[in-house]
Design a protein around this motif. Structure first.
Motif, PDB file in Angstrom:
ATOM      1  N   ILE A 175     -36.449 -45.424  24.350  1.00  0.00           N
ATOM      2  CA  ILE A 175     -36.303 -45.807  23.453  1.00  0.00           C
ATOM      3  C   ILE A 175     -36.597 -46.852  22.506  1.00  0.00           C
ATOM      4  N   PRO A 176     -37.373 -47.496  21.523  1.00  0.00           N
ATOM      5  CA  PRO A 176     -37.925 -48.152  21.494  1.00  0.00           C
ATOM      6  C   PRO A 176     -37.582 -49.572  20.781  1.00  0.00           C
ATOM      7  N   LYS A 177     -37.679 -50.634  21.191  1.00  0.00           N
ATOM      8  CA  LYS A 177     -37.540 -52.168  21.347  1.00  0.00           C
ATOM      9  C   LYS A 177     -36.277 -52.367  21.418  1.00  0.00           C
ATOM     10  N   VAL A 178     -36.040 -51.810  22.814  1.00  0.00           N
ATOM     11  CA  VAL A 178     -34.436 -52.210  23.648  1.00  0.00           C
ATOM     12  C   VAL A 178     -33.927 -53.608  23.547  1.00  0.00           C
ATOM     13  N   ALA A 179     -33.116 -54.054  22.696  1.00  0.00           N
ATOM     14  CA  ALA A 179     -32.647 -55.791  23.358  1.00  0.00           C
ATOM     15  C   ALA A 179     -31.637 -55.579  23.072  1.00  0.00           C
ATOM     16  N   VAL A 180     -30.707 -56.952  23.671  1.00  0.00           N
ATOM     17  CA  VAL A 180     -29.731 -57.190  24.126  1.00  0.00           C
ATOM     18  C   VAL A 180     -29.615 -58.345  22.786  1.00  0.00           C
ATOM     19  N   LYS A 181     -27.983 -58.079  21.874  1.00  0.00           N
ATOM     20  CA  LYS A 181     -27.821 -59.109  21.290  1.00  0.00           C
ATOM     21  C   LYS A 181     -27.172 -59.859  21.557  1.00  0.00           C
ATOM     22  N   TRP A 182     -26.619 -60.925  21.537  1.00  0.00           N
ATOM     23  CA  TRP A 182     -25.574 -62.051  22.397  1.00  0.00           C
ATOM     24  C   TRP A 182     -24.553 -61.243  21.717  1.00  0.00           C
ATOM     25  N   ALA A 199     -25.938 -58.664  34.019  1.00  0.00           N
ATOM     26  CA  ALA A 199     -26.627 -57.306  34.997  1.00  0.00           C
ATOM     27  C   ALA A 199     -25.560 -56.238  34.010  1.00  0.00           C
ATOM     28  N   VAL A 200     -25.133 -56.371  33.470  1.00  0.00           N
ATOM     29  CA  VAL A 200     -24.460 -55.121  32.626  1.00  0.00           C
ATOM     30  C   VAL A 200     -25.357 -54.468  31.608  1.00  0.00           C
ATOM     31  N   ALA A 201     -25.860 -55.337  31.538  1.00  0.00           N
ATOM     32  CA  ALA A 201     -27.272 -55.478  29.740  1.00  0.00           C
ATOM     33  C   ALA A 201     -28.161 -54.948  30.186  1.00  0.00           C
ATOM     34  N   LEU A 202     -28.990 -55.370  31.291  1.00  0.00           N
ATOM     35  CA  LEU A 202     -29.837 -55.718  32.465  1.00  0.00           C
ATOM     36  C   LEU A 202     -30.103 -54.065  32.439  1.00  0.00           C
ATOM     37  N   LYS A 210     -27.463 -43.135  35.839  1.00  0.00           N
ATOM     38  CA  LYS A 210     -28.983 -43.870  35.775  1.00  0.00           C
ATOM     39  C   LYS A 210     -27.813 -45.715  35.761  1.00  0.00           C
ATOM     40  N   ILE A 211     -27.059 -45.429  34.614  1.00  0.00           N
ATOM     41  CA  ILE A 211     -26.654 -46.743  34.359  1.00  0.00           C
ATOM     42  C   ILE A 211     -25.480 -47.194  36.088  1.00  0.00           C
ATOM     43  N   VAL A 212     -24.941 -46.118  36.393  1.00  0.00           N
ATOM     44  CA  VAL A 212     -24.223 -47.288  37.415  1.00  0.00           C
ATOM     45  C   VAL A 212     -25.225 -47.275  38.805  1.00  0.00           C
ATOM     46  N   GLU A 213     -25.917 -46.678  38.248  1.00  0.00           N
ATOM     47  CA  GLU A 213     -27.167 -46.850  39.593  1.00  0.00           C
ATOM     48  C   GLU A 213     -27.827 -48.247  39.869  1.00  0.00           C
ATOM     49  N   LYS A 214     -28.091 -48.548  38.276  1.00  0.00           N
ATOM     50  CA  LYS A 214     -28.775 -49.960  38.120  1.00  0.00           C
ATOM     51  C   LYS A 214     -27.881 -50.837  38.367  1.00  0.00           C
ATOM     52  N   LEU A 215     -26.528 -50.674  37.943  1.00  0.00           N
ATOM     53  CA  LEU A 215     -25.260 -51.623  37.723  1.00  0.00           C
ATOM     54  C   LEU A 215     -25.137 -52.004  39.229  1.00  0.00           C
ATOM     55  N   GLN A 216     -24.699 -51.332  40.240  1.00  0.00           N
ATOM     56  CA  GLN A 216     -24.835 -51.577  41.660  1.00  0.00           C
ATOM     57  C   GLN A 216     -25.927 -52.413  41.910  1.00  0.00           C
TER      58      GLN A 216
END
Length: 242
Positions: free
Chosen positions: A91-98, A77-80, A164-170
């Motif tokens: 922002i270009p090519k955003v990804a989460v690196k495990w 949820a946090v990464a997304l 915006k991050i906190v809103e999406k996290l909720q």
């Protein structure tokens, strides 16, 4: 929800944890600091941030739907949440690196540190630390680091991004009990180097080649190895070489 803005603090995570012990805090209470003196990364590493240039924040999350068996749902949820917001900022090519690095192109633009406390009834309370390189332009001796400024050649409002991050996290935390499958699918779609043969170093120093297949519900990295076997690795077991 409560927002606490500080000029300087050793660690926003430590501050929020200490505050939560002293008083009852509402869900998604957020601490933001202009200067974090002793920021922490994964496995005790330091998080270095130039004063006033970057987003250093911590959020308290309490959810009755998350327990010890589904705790990595919080990471998803946090990464997304961060990825979704960075997408809106082009922002270009955003990804989460495990397990918890946020990448832009092939450089680290942010990191997540989640500290969980298991309650007696089995539910989990989490303090989520987020460090995001926003307006910093100089990363001397850090060739694999970048910032939103460097990726777009424009400055950003840090508090706007925080909100915006906190809103999406909720939104995503509320979605977990009813739609975790779709969130996990989105997470896997944004997994850094997924499906690409990559070198890795094991904790014993040995090097291997593997292809990231997925992340297990428990947060283990599933690799397809050269002998066509699938093996699972924890955070302390393996490091991607890229």
């Amino acid at each position: 929800m409560l927002f606490i803005k500080l000029d300087a603090i050793d660690s926003t995570n430590d501050y929020l944890k200490a505050l939560a012990k002293k008083e009852s805090l509402g869900n998604f209470t957020t601490v933001i600091a202009e200067n974090q003196l002793k920021g922490k990364g994964q496995m005790g590493s330091d998080w270095i941030s130039e004063e006033g240039k970057n987003l250093t924040m911590s959020v308290l999350v309490k959810s009755n739907s998350i327990n010890n068996n589904t705790v990595f749902d919080i990471n998803v949820a946090v990464a997304l949440s961060i990825i979704t917001v960075l997408d809106t900022l082009n922002i270009p090519k955003v990804a989460v690196k495990w397990p918890n690095d946020i990448m832009a192109e092939s450089k680290k633009v942010g990191g997540i540190l989640i500290e969980n406390a298991i309650k007696s009834e089995g539910t989990i309370s989490s303090v989520i630390g987020i460090g995001l390189n926003v307006n910093q332009s100089n990363f001397q001796h850090l060739p694999k680091a970048t910032s939103l400024l460097l990726e777009t050649q424009q400055e950003f409002d840090k508090e706007m991004i925080m909100n915006k991050i906190v809103e999406k996290l909720q939104d995503y935390i509320e979605m977990l009990p009813i739609n975790s499958g779709n969130l996990w699918e989105s997470y896997h779609n944004r997994l850094f180097k997924k499906g690409i043969p990559m070198p890795f170093e094991l904790s014993n120093g040995n090097k291997i080649m593997g292809i990231i297949h997925k992340v297990s519900r428990e947060g283990m990295l599933e690799l397809l190895l050269e002998d066509d076997s699938l093996q699972y690795f924890g955070l302390k077991d393996i490091t991607m070489l890229y």
